[in-house]
Design an enzyme around this catalytic site. Sequence first.
Site, PDB file in Angstrom:
ATOM      1  N   THR A 277      -2.687   5.704 -11.222  1.00 36.55           N
ATOM      2  CA  THR A 277      -2.808   4.523 -10.351  1.00 36.55           C
ATOM      3  C   THR A 277      -3.728   3.459 -10.946  1.00 36.55           C
ATOM      4  O   THR A 277      -3.371   2.291 -11.033  1.00 36.55           O
ATOM      5  CB  THR A 277      -3.320   4.952  -8.957  1.00 36.55           C
ATOM      6  OG1 THR A 277      -2.273   5.655  -8.304  1.00 36.55           O
ATOM      7  CG2 THR A 277      -3.714   3.748  -8.103  1.00 36.55           C
TER       8      THR A 277
ATOM      9  N   TYR B 193     -13.097   8.755 -12.909  1.00 32.18           N
ATOM     10  CA  TYR B 193     -12.886   7.566 -12.059  1.00 32.18           C
ATOM     11  C   TYR B 193     -13.379   6.315 -12.761  1.00 32.18           C
ATOM     12  O   TYR B 193     -12.650   5.326 -12.906  1.00 32.18           O
ATOM     13  CB  TYR B 193     -13.609   7.738 -10.706  1.00 32.18           C
ATOM     14  CG  TYR B 193     -13.771   6.438  -9.948  1.00 32.18           C
ATOM     15  CD1 TYR B 193     -12.681   5.783  -9.397  1.00 32.18           C
ATOM     16  CD2 TYR B 193     -15.035   5.846  -9.810  1.00 32.18           C
ATOM     17  CE1 TYR B 193     -12.827   4.576  -8.710  1.00 32.18           C
ATOM     18  CE2 TYR B 193     -15.191   4.641  -9.126  1.00 32.18           C
ATOM     19  CZ  TYR B 193     -14.082   4.012  -8.584  1.00 32.18           C
ATOM     20  OH  TYR B 193     -14.226   2.817  -7.917  1.00 32.18           O
TER      21      TYR B 193
ATOM     22  N   ARG C 149     -28.321   4.807  -5.132  1.00 32.62           N
ATOM     23  CA  ARG C 149     -27.181   3.902  -5.006  1.00 32.62           C
ATOM     24  C   ARG C 149     -27.662   2.614  -4.338  1.00 32.62           C
ATOM     25  O   ARG C 149     -28.629   2.615  -3.591  1.00 32.62           O
ATOM     26  CB  ARG C 149     -26.058   4.546  -4.166  1.00 32.62           C
ATOM     27  CG  ARG C 149     -25.472   5.832  -4.784  1.00 32.62           C
ATOM     28  CD  ARG C 149     -24.713   5.523  -6.053  1.00 32.62           C
ATOM     29  NE  ARG C 149     -24.066   6.675  -6.681  1.00 32.62           N
ATOM     30  CZ  ARG C 149     -24.614   7.376  -7.683  1.00 32.62           C
ATOM     31  NH1 ARG C 149     -25.816   7.076  -8.133  1.00 32.62           N
ATOM     32  NH2 ARG C 149     -23.947   8.375  -8.240  1.00 32.62           N
TER      33      ARG C 149
ATOM     34  N   LYS D  76     -11.376   2.965 -14.177  1.00 30.89           N
ATOM     35  CA  LYS D  76     -11.659   1.589 -13.738  1.00 30.89           C
ATOM     36  C   LYS D  76     -12.039   0.718 -14.943  1.00 30.89           C
ATOM     37  O   LYS D  76     -11.638  -0.447 -15.032  1.00 30.89           O
ATOM     38  CB  LYS D  76     -12.772   1.557 -12.689  1.00 30.89           C
ATOM     39  CG  LYS D  76     -12.428   2.186 -11.352  1.00 30.89           C
ATOM     40  CD  LYS D  76     -11.291   1.522 -10.598  1.00 30.89           C
ATOM     41  CE  LYS D  76     -11.627   0.155 -10.051  1.00 30.89           C
ATOM     42  NZ  LYS D  76     -10.552  -0.376  -9.175  1.00 30.89           N
TER      43      LYS D  76
ATOM     44  N   THR E 221     -15.788  -1.815 -10.086  1.00 28.07           N
ATOM     45  CA  THR E 221     -16.980  -1.095  -9.638  1.00 28.07           C
ATOM     46  C   THR E 221     -18.121  -1.211 -10.632  1.00 28.07           C
ATOM     47  O   THR E 221     -17.889  -1.381 -11.834  1.00 28.07           O
ATOM     48  CB  THR E 221     -16.609   0.390  -9.458  1.00 28.07           C
ATOM     49  OG1 THR E 221     -17.795   1.146  -9.261  1.00 28.07           O
ATOM     50  CG2 THR E 221     -15.904   0.957 -10.687  1.00 28.07           C
ATOM     51  N   ASP E 222     -19.353  -1.053 -10.130  1.00 24.86           N
ATOM     52  CA  ASP E 222     -20.505  -1.033 -11.035  1.00 24.86           C
ATOM     53  C   ASP E 222     -20.555   0.253 -11.858  1.00 24.86           C
ATOM     54  O   ASP E 222     -21.323   0.350 -12.824  1.00 24.86           O
ATOM     55  CB  ASP E 222     -21.819  -1.215 -10.250  1.00 24.86           C
ATOM     56  CG  ASP E 222     -22.067  -0.151  -9.195  1.00 24.86           C
ATOM     57  OD1 ASP E 222     -21.208   0.736  -9.003  1.00 24.86           O
ATOM     58  OD2 ASP E 222     -23.137  -0.208  -8.549  1.00 24.86           O
TER      59      ASP E 222
ATOM     60  N   ASP F 192       0.844  -1.196   0.000  1.00 25.32           N
ATOM     61  CA  ASP F 192       0.000   0.000   0.000  1.00 25.32           C
ATOM     62  C   ASP F 192       0.877   1.244   0.000  1.00 25.32           C
ATOM     63  O   ASP F 192       1.850   1.330   0.757  1.00 25.32           O
ATOM     64  CB  ASP F 192      -0.939  -0.014   1.224  1.00 25.32           C
ATOM     65  CG  ASP F 192      -2.107   0.940   1.041  1.00 25.32           C
ATOM     66  OD1 ASP F 192      -1.851   2.147   0.866  1.00 25.32           O
ATOM     67  OD2 ASP F 192      -3.259   0.478   1.064  1.00 25.32           O
TER      68      ASP F 192
END
Length: 355
Positions: free
Chosen positions: A107, A161, A225, A165, A136-137, A39
Site C-alpha cells: 500500500t 512502516y 513522542r 513511508k 510522518t516524522d 478508501d
Amino acid sequence: MTRPLDHLLVTGGAGFIGSAFIRAVFRRLGFAGRVVNLDKLTYAGNPANLIGHVPDDGRYTFVHGDIGDQALVERLLAEHDIQCVVHFAAESHVDRSIYGPKEFLQTNVMGTFSLLEACRARHAAGKPIHLHHVSTDEVFGSLGDDGFFDEETRYDPRSPYSASKAASDHLVRAYAHTYHLSTTLSNCSNNYGPYHFPEKLIPLMILNCLDGKPLPVYGDGQNIRDWLYVDDHAEAIWLILNKAASDTSWNVGGRNEWKNLDLLHKLIEVVAVEAGRDVRELRKLITFVKDRPGHDRRYAIDASRIERELGWRARHDFGSGIVETVRWYLQNPRWVQDMKSGAYKSWLDTNYAAR
Ligand code: NAD
Ligand code: DAU
C-alpha cells in the site's frame, strides 16, 4: 500561490486523519467544492467517521477501492475532474509493520507509485493536477536527548512502516523533479483525537482504563513522542495546499513532547475525573511489557518553518485536547463497540454495497 482546489480526491478518508481532514474542510474551513473519498476500508477505515459531517447535496462521494488500482484512480480523476489528490491512505501502525511488513510495501510504496502514475498521466494530458503526500516524522529515525527534526534532517527510517513511508516520500519528490508533477509533502508527529483506532497508544489506554484491562507500557516507558491534536494537522495540510509552492516539504508538530509513562499518568488522571473512576485503581493497571523491536527512542519536530512561512499554529493545547479526546470516547460508545466488534463491516454491506 493559487492552485485549483475545487475538486479533491482524498485517499484514506475513512481513516483517523483523513476523516478529520474531510470533516474540517466541510465544517470549518469554508470549502465550497467537492470531495471524492477513495478508501479500501481496511480494518482501520470506517465510513461512520463521516456520518453527519459531510454534505448530502452531491458534493461528497465515497468510493470503495484501492489506491493501487491505477485504472480506477485514472477514471476517478477524469470523471470528477480532480485537481488535487490529498493522499492519506496507508498502513499506519508500526507494530503491525514489524509482524507483517508486506502489506506496508504494497500500500505505502506500490499504492503511492500507482497514484503518482495516474497523476502523471493526467499531467501529461495537460490537465491541472496536484498531489499532497501525507507522511510522518518517523522517516527521520530516532533522536537522542537533544535536537529536533527539521526539513533538512537526513532520512534514517528504522521500522518497515517508516521505511515504506520514506520510500513513498522519495517517489513523490522524484516525480516532481523528473516529470514536473506538482506535489507537496508533509512530515507530521504523533496525532491524537477523536475517531483514533484503538490499537494506537492513546485510544488503547483510554479504552483499557474504561474496561479495567492492563495498560501495556513497552520497555521502560521512557520513549518520547511529540503529540499534536488531529484537527491542527488537518489545518496544516489545508494551508499547505493553499499556500505552498510545488516540490516543498513541511514538518508539522505540536512542540508537545511526552515520555510515554508520563503521558499515561496524565491520561489516567483525566479518565478518572471524566469517567468517575478511582485513580489509584487505574494506576494499578499499568503493566510493563516486552519492548517493541527496534523501538525509536525520541521524536520531536521543529515546526518553525510552517509557522513562519505559512502562518500555521497548533491551536489545541494538550491539556484541553486530551480532555476533549477522553470525553469523545465516553460519548461515543456505539463507535467504540463497532470498532471492537468489527460491526462496521456489515454497516458497509448495507450502506455502500450498491456504489
Ligand atoms: P489510519 O490507519 O487510521 O487510516 C488509513 C486509511 O487508509 C484507512 O481508512 C484505510 O482503510 C485506508 N487504506 C489503507 N490501505 C488502502 C488502500 N490500499 N487503498 C485505499 N485506502 C486504503 O491512518 P491515519 O493514522 O489516519 O494516517 C493517515 C496518514 O497519515 C498515513 O499516511 C500515515 O502514514 C500518516 N501519518 C499518521 C500519523 C499518526 O499519528 N496517525 C502521523 C503522521 C503521519
Ligand atoms: O510519529 C508519527 C507516527 O505516530 C505515525 O507515522 C504512525 O502512523 C502512528 O501510528 C504513530 O506511531 P507510534 O509508533 O509513535 O504510535 P503508537 O501509538 O503505536 O505508539 C506510541 C508510543 O507508545 C510508542 O513509543 C510505543 C508506545 N506504546 C504503544 C502501544 C500501542 C506502548 O508503550 N504501549 C502500547 O500498547
